[in-house]
Design a protein around this motif. Sequence first.
Motif, mmCIF file in Angstrom:
data_model
loop_
_atom_site.group_PDB
_atom_site.id
_atom_site.type_symbol
_atom_site.label_atom_id
_atom_site.label_comp_id
_atom_site.label_asym_id
_atom_site.label_seq_id
_atom_site.Cartn_x
_atom_site.Cartn_y
_atom_site.Cartn_z
ATOM 1 N N VAL A 20 0.833 -1.207 0.000
ATOM 2 C CA VAL A 20 0.000 0.000 0.000
ATOM 3 C C VAL A 20 0.868 1.258 0.000
ATOM 4 C CG1 VAL A 20 -1.675 1.328 1.352
ATOM 5 C CG2 VAL A 20 -1.985 -1.127 1.061
ATOM 6 N N SER A 179 -13.916 4.458 3.143
ATOM 7 C CA SER A 179 -13.093 3.581 3.972
ATOM 8 C C SER A 179 -13.764 3.303 5.308
ATOM 9 C CB SER A 179 -11.714 4.209 4.205
ATOM 10 O OG SER A 179 -11.024 4.379 2.991
ATOM 11 N N TYR A 247 -5.184 -3.024 0.894
ATOM 12 C CA TYR A 247 -5.755 -1.909 1.657
ATOM 13 C C TYR A 247 -7.039 -2.324 2.371
ATOM 14 C CZ TYR A 247 -7.827 2.697 2.574
ATOM 15 O OH TYR A 247 -8.411 3.779 3.173
ATOM 16 N N HIS A 262 -0.224 5.196 4.762
ATOM 17 C CA HIS A 262 0.304 5.156 3.398
ATOM 18 C C HIS A 262 0.436 6.572 2.824
ATOM 19 C CE1 HIS A 262 -3.479 6.124 1.266
ATOM 20 N NE2 HIS A 262 -4.065 5.476 2.244
#
Length: 318
Positions: A20, A179, A247, A262
Amino acid sequence: MKANQPAASPVLVIAAFAVVWVVWGSTYFFIQVAIHGFPPMLMGAVRFLTAGILMLVWCFIKGDKIWSRKDIITSGLSGFLMLFIGMGIVIWAERSLPSAMVAIMVSTNPIWFVVLDKDNWKVNLKSKSTISGLVLGFGGVFLLFGEAIFKSSQGAFSREQLVGLLLLLIGPIAWCSGSLVSKKRGSTAPARLNTAWQMVIAGILYVFAGAIHGETGAFHPTEIPLKAWLAVSYLIVFGSIIGFSAYVWLLSVRPATQVSTHSYVNPVIAVLLGTLFGSEHISILQLIGLFVILFSVLLVNLTKYSFKKSKAVEKILV
């Protein structure tokens, strides 16, 4: 580690973080190479539909339960926010902005994680370092906008580039929202299946976006240069299948703020590739803006990092 987070091999966690951090940093450069041959929205369609379908086939071979209404809805929502809105803005912005500049703007992701993670406000906003990081991070963004506005007044920065910068404020918000949806709604399906549906649904949305933008009629695959096809192939295999899978899996086993680290490495990789191989020019002020944002991200996440190595990790490092 929280009780609702499954145990994971430290070796796999380290490998996933490495992917990532480094691979995603390179995708900004390869996106710019790809869109010099592909219409932007159709490039996204080719990338995500191909990667998503390949992953669905793999999930079927592995015996995963492909059709789960709840999981598909969750994956669809997170895929819409992360891959269609968040990544779509990146693709669109790179039409007029250097890939390194885009990566610098996107490096604000961890800041938005703190702002949008309402469930943890009481904890996060008690920290002076977090508050300082938020203020400093937004200051770095305003620094970049100030330079862009000044250049625009001198005729060195186009209106399209200013619009691209404005859109890049929305991109990280969409990405972090997606996310958090992926993390908080949870799923009984393996991370690979959730990833596959996210990409398939995003790919379908890119097809519609390309049609609305009039890209489908002008798309002739035989006219696309080889380097653009190679760039898209890299984005499919490394950026999407390997990188995005790592991820999503990390989100299921590690805190979101740790996964978002990241953003420290990605813009540095992007700047190096853009300047060394893309002939991009990054000003001193833009570099200062990058370091201000990265330092702000460190402050934001300072209280989240554990400096005590687990026994498992120590065994790996010995």
